[in-house]
Design a protein around this motif. Structure first.
Motif, short mmCIF file in Angstrom:
data_model
loop_
_atom_site.label_atom_id
_atom_site.label_comp_id
_atom_site.label_asym_id
_atom_site.label_seq_id
_atom_site.Cartn_x
_atom_site.Cartn_y
_atom_site.Cartn_z
N ILE A 10 -11.82 12.95 -7.15
CA ILE A 10 -10.61 12.35 -6.59
C ILE A 10 -9.81 11.78 -7.74
N ARG A 11 -8.53 12.10 -7.78
CA ARG A 11 -7.63 11.53 -8.79
C ARG A 11 -6.56 10.73 -8.05
N ILE A 12 -6.49 9.44 -8.37
CA ILE A 12 -5.55 8.53 -7.72
C ILE A 12 -4.57 8.06 -8.77
N GLY A 13 -3.29 8.34 -8.56
CA GLY A 13 -2.28 7.94 -9.52
C GLY A 13 -1.12 7.25 -8.82
N SER A 14 0.00 7.21 -9.52
CA SER A 14 1.17 6.58 -8.93
C SER A 14 2.42 7.25 -9.46
N GLU A 15 3.51 7.04 -8.74
CA GLU A 15 4.82 7.54 -9.16
C GLU A 15 5.80 6.39 -9.17
N GLY A 16 5.62 5.49 -10.10
CA GLY A 16 6.58 4.41 -10.26
C GLY A 16 6.09 3.03 -9.90
N SER A 17 5.21 2.91 -8.92
CA SER A 17 4.73 1.60 -8.51
C SER A 17 3.21 1.63 -8.39
N PRO A 18 2.49 1.42 -9.50
CA PRO A 18 1.03 1.54 -9.49
C PRO A 18 0.33 0.67 -8.45
N ALA A 19 0.91 -0.45 -8.10
CA ALA A 19 0.24 -1.36 -7.16
C ALA A 19 0.34 -0.89 -5.71
N SER A 38 -5.68 5.74 -11.69
CA SER A 38 -4.67 5.25 -12.63
C SER A 38 -3.58 4.47 -11.90
N GLY A 39 -3.89 3.99 -10.71
CA GLY A 39 -2.95 3.17 -9.94
C GLY A 39 -3.36 3.11 -8.49
N GLY A 40 -2.63 2.32 -7.72
CA GLY A 40 -2.87 2.23 -6.29
C GLY A 40 -4.02 1.31 -5.92
N ALA A 41 -4.28 1.26 -4.61
CA ALA A 41 -5.35 0.44 -4.07
C ALA A 41 -6.41 1.36 -3.48
N LEU A 42 -7.66 1.12 -3.85
CA LEU A 42 -8.79 1.94 -3.42
C LEU A 42 -9.85 1.04 -2.83
N GLU A 43 -10.37 1.43 -1.67
CA GLU A 43 -11.50 0.73 -1.06
C GLU A 43 -12.62 1.73 -0.87
N ILE A 44 -13.82 1.38 -1.37
CA ILE A 44 -14.98 2.28 -1.34
C ILE A 44 -16.11 1.61 -0.57
N ALA A 45 -16.74 2.37 0.34
CA ALA A 45 -17.93 1.87 1.03
C ALA A 45 -19.06 2.89 0.93
N SER A 46 -18.96 3.81 -0.04
CA SER A 46 -19.98 4.84 -0.28
C SER A 46 -20.37 4.82 -1.76
N ASN A 47 -21.52 5.38 -2.07
CA ASN A 47 -21.96 5.47 -3.47
C ASN A 47 -21.03 6.39 -4.25
N VAL A 48 -20.81 6.05 -5.53
CA VAL A 48 -19.96 6.84 -6.41
C VAL A 48 -20.72 7.05 -7.71
N THR A 49 -20.70 8.29 -8.22
CA THR A 49 -21.35 8.58 -9.51
C THR A 49 -20.55 7.98 -10.66
N LEU A 50 -19.22 8.24 -10.71
CA LEU A 50 -18.36 7.73 -11.78
C LEU A 50 -17.07 7.21 -11.19
N LEU A 51 -16.74 5.96 -11.49
CA LEU A 51 -15.42 5.41 -11.20
C LEU A 51 -14.81 5.06 -12.54
N SER A 52 -13.74 5.78 -12.91
CA SER A 52 -13.04 5.55 -14.16
C SER A 52 -11.64 5.03 -13.84
N MET A 53 -11.38 3.77 -14.25
CA MET A 53 -10.12 3.12 -13.93
C MET A 53 -9.27 2.89 -15.17
N THR A 54 -7.98 3.25 -15.08
CA THR A 54 -7.03 2.90 -16.12
C THR A 54 -5.91 2.02 -15.57
N ASP A 55 -5.92 1.79 -14.25
CA ASP A 55 -5.00 0.86 -13.60
C ASP A 55 -5.31 0.83 -12.11
N GLY A 56 -4.71 -0.10 -11.39
CA GLY A 56 -4.91 -0.18 -9.96
C GLY A 56 -5.92 -1.25 -9.57
N THR A 57 -6.23 -1.26 -8.26
CA THR A 57 -7.16 -2.23 -7.71
C THR A 57 -8.20 -1.49 -6.88
#
Length: 92
Positions: A10-19, A38-57
């Motif tokens: 999954i790739r999560i990004g933004s177009e102008g407003s990362p929040a 790389s932006g946006g708001a993410l809520e996780i309730a499952s196991n994840v192998t890799l979460l790589s964040m460069t921005d966002g919440t």
């Protein structure tokens, strides 16, 4: 809310407003491998192998566990009883 799905990347990004450009909720029934945020708001309730964040919440809930968390920028709210196997903060 996405539940009972297998998502390899999954790739999560933004177009102008990362929040506010993305608001993604991944429930406890998901099979998650790699999430690149790389932006946006993410809520996780499952196991994840890799979460790589460069921005966002990201909020981790329930019993979700992260094998590897790489946080270069952004905010993580860890409200889970699950573990983080490897934490790689920005300064590493």
């Amino acid at each position: 809310m996405i539940g009972d799905h297998r998502l390899a990347t999954i790739r999560i990004g933004s177009e102008g407003s990362p929040a506010t450009d993305v608001d993604l909720h991944l429930g406890s029934g998901c099979t998650l491998t790699n999430i690149y945020q790389s932006g946006g708001a993410l809520e996780i309730a499952s196991n994840v192998t890799l979460l790589s964040m460069t921005d966002g919440t990201t909020t981790v809930r329930g019993a979700a566990a992260l094998t590897t968390l790489t946080a270069r920028k952004g905010t993580v709210y860890y409200e889970s009883t699950g573990t983080i196997g490897t934490l790689k903060p920005a300064w590493m």
